[in-house]
Scaffold this active site. Sequence first.
Site, PDB file in Angstrom:
ATOM      1  N   GLU A   1       0.829  -1.219   0.000  1.00 52.20           N
ATOM      2  CA  GLU A   1       0.000   0.000   0.000  1.00 52.20           C
ATOM      3  C   GLU A   1       0.856   1.259   0.000  1.00 52.20           C
ATOM      4  O   GLU A   1       1.644   1.481   0.926  1.00 52.20           O
ATOM      5  CB  GLU A   1      -0.939  -0.005   1.216  1.00 52.20           C
ATOM      6  CG  GLU A   1      -1.889   1.179   1.201  1.00 52.20           C
ATOM      7  CD  GLU A   1      -2.918   1.153   2.333  1.00 52.20           C
ATOM      8  OE1 GLU A   1      -3.270   0.063   2.804  1.00 52.20           O
ATOM      9  OE2 GLU A   1      -3.340   2.254   2.742  1.00 52.20           O
TER      10      GLU A   1
ATOM     11  N   LYS B   1      -7.637  -0.648  11.268  1.00 49.44           N
ATOM     12  CA  LYS B   1      -7.018  -1.097  10.004  1.00 49.44           C
ATOM     13  C   LYS B   1      -5.742  -0.296   9.755  1.00 49.44           C
ATOM     14  O   LYS B   1      -4.721  -0.823   9.308  1.00 49.44           O
ATOM     15  CB  LYS B   1      -8.020  -0.935   8.857  1.00 49.44           C
ATOM     16  CG  LYS B   1      -7.583  -1.527   7.538  1.00 49.44           C
ATOM     17  CD  LYS B   1      -6.759  -0.583   6.688  1.00 49.44           C
ATOM     18  CE  LYS B   1      -6.397  -1.210   5.346  1.00 49.44           C
ATOM     19  NZ  LYS B   1      -5.461  -0.409   4.567  1.00 49.44           N
TER      20      LYS B   1
ATOM     21  N   ASP C   1       3.317 -14.689  11.338  1.00 53.41           N
ATOM     22  CA  ASP C   1       2.022 -15.043  10.765  1.00 53.41           C
ATOM     23  C   ASP C   1       1.038 -13.881  10.972  1.00 53.41           C
ATOM     24  O   ASP C   1       0.490 -13.717  12.061  1.00 53.41           O
ATOM     25  CB  ASP C   1       1.539 -16.324  11.470  1.00 53.41           C
ATOM     26  CG  ASP C   1       0.214 -16.825  10.959  1.00 53.41           C
ATOM     27  OD1 ASP C   1      -0.491 -16.075  10.275  1.00 53.41           O
ATOM     28  OD2 ASP C   1      -0.122 -17.981  11.264  1.00 53.41           O
TER      29      ASP C   1
ATOM     30  N   HIS D   1      -2.007  10.425   0.154  1.00 53.47           N
ATOM     31  CA  HIS D   1      -2.300   9.217  -0.617  1.00 53.47           C
ATOM     32  C   HIS D   1      -2.143   9.459  -2.111  1.00 53.47           C
ATOM     33  O   HIS D   1      -1.568   8.646  -2.825  1.00 53.47           O
ATOM     34  CB  HIS D   1      -3.749   8.770  -0.359  1.00 53.47           C
ATOM     35  CG  HIS D   1      -3.852   7.833   0.799  1.00 53.47           C
ATOM     36  ND1 HIS D   1      -4.996   7.144   1.099  1.00 53.47           N
ATOM     37  CD2 HIS D   1      -2.962   7.476   1.741  1.00 53.47           C
ATOM     38  CE1 HIS D   1      -4.800   6.402   2.173  1.00 53.47           C
ATOM     39  NE2 HIS D   1      -3.565   6.592   2.575  1.00 53.47           N
TER      40      HIS D   1
END
Length: 438
Positions: A85, A280, A296, A393
């Site tokens: 990202e 998130k 993991d 972004h």
Amino acid sequence: MTKAIAGFSKLSKEEKINWIVNTHFTNPETAKQVITQYWNSDEALQKLHDEFIENTISNFYMPLGVAPNFLINGKNVTIPMAIEESSVVAAASKAAKFWSNRGGFKTTVISTEKIGQVHFIYKGAADKLEAFFQTIKPKFFSETESITKNMQKRGGGIINISLRDKTGELENYYQLHATFNTKDSMGANFINSCLEQFAKTLKEQALQYEAFSEMEKQIQVVMSILSNYVPNCLVRAEVSCPVADLKEDKHISQEEFAEKFVRAVQIAEIEPYRAVTHNKGIMNGIDAVVIATGNDFRAVEAGVHAFASRNGKYSSLSHAKVENGIFTFWMEIPLALGTVGGLTGLHPLVKTALEMLEHPSAEELMQIVAVAGLAQNFAALRSLTTTGIQQGHMKMHLMNILNQFQATETERLQVTAHFEHNTVSHSAVVDYLASLRK
Ligand code: MEV
């Protein structure tokens, strides 16, 4: 419709690829070229990667970036991050720099306990089962000695085993609930091996227990597996500074910024829709380091989100306050990580990432990962409460669009200069690029 294939896993890699490209692609040659161009020319290295999983056909690249200048408990750390990202690494680096001038990140490991359970069905009197459990409890330890010997040498092992009566929620359902310390390993294999031995001991001992009726002797073990919910494997990360030192953005005063920031966190504390996105953002930082260090991330994700709902409502993992003119922003999260075993000794880039971190213990890695999460959250909230998230972004997005259209170096410079003062959108970039190419 495509026909199913029998014995696919037995085919060679070449045969698998041929079947795939000839079955699913309109242009098999191009598909094969894309798949094979990601193979490593070092055959031994490629073989290593091929054997991580089954049916490997190629490697799936993900950028490995670094965020330098993290000051953690007075020590400088360069954090490796594997993530696709745009803007995550840039945001982490910015937050690292911001806090390195304001005392840095403070972290503590609160607890390191991991959990595993044997889920079983027992049809009989609960008090008899409890008496049986107390009688055979030492056997759970003695019969796992060959498994626990090495772990004990490293200071870990089984901490405790208890019997839990869950019959109030599911008929005849009980658990052996065991806690472990797995030191620097994530410990999945160790825990599962112990649990499977516990299950064996439980069944064997029940058959021989004279106080049990014939029915009570027939304990049915449903499954034995570790839990990825580790609320007692907890780490805390924190930053704080006087509100007066928060000045960064010329459009907003430090006081207003602190107030808006705390409000944004409070909103995530009470509003699940916002909390999920807020968390998130935290996981953007956490997963990137977890992946880079060969851990993991699915296990971490599952455990962290369960923890975020531990009070019956999904909520923010981080918290913020202003008290006596001091701004404090912190987070406590469960992280079951390892720095030995698993992929950590196998994947060359994982080894490099761990060396970059100067060979951390699992506890040190917990602290670094938590910092990456908190930094990411800080960066996101700072943008959201000031300029808005899109500015940063879209700058990163610009690079992706330039790559997509294979912009030359000159075009890149021209486009970047133009969008210093113009709003980035996909169509605006495409149009501008087209105008340059006319
Ligand atoms: C994007 O990947 C993450 C954010 O949405 C996090 C947040 O909203 O706090 C920016």
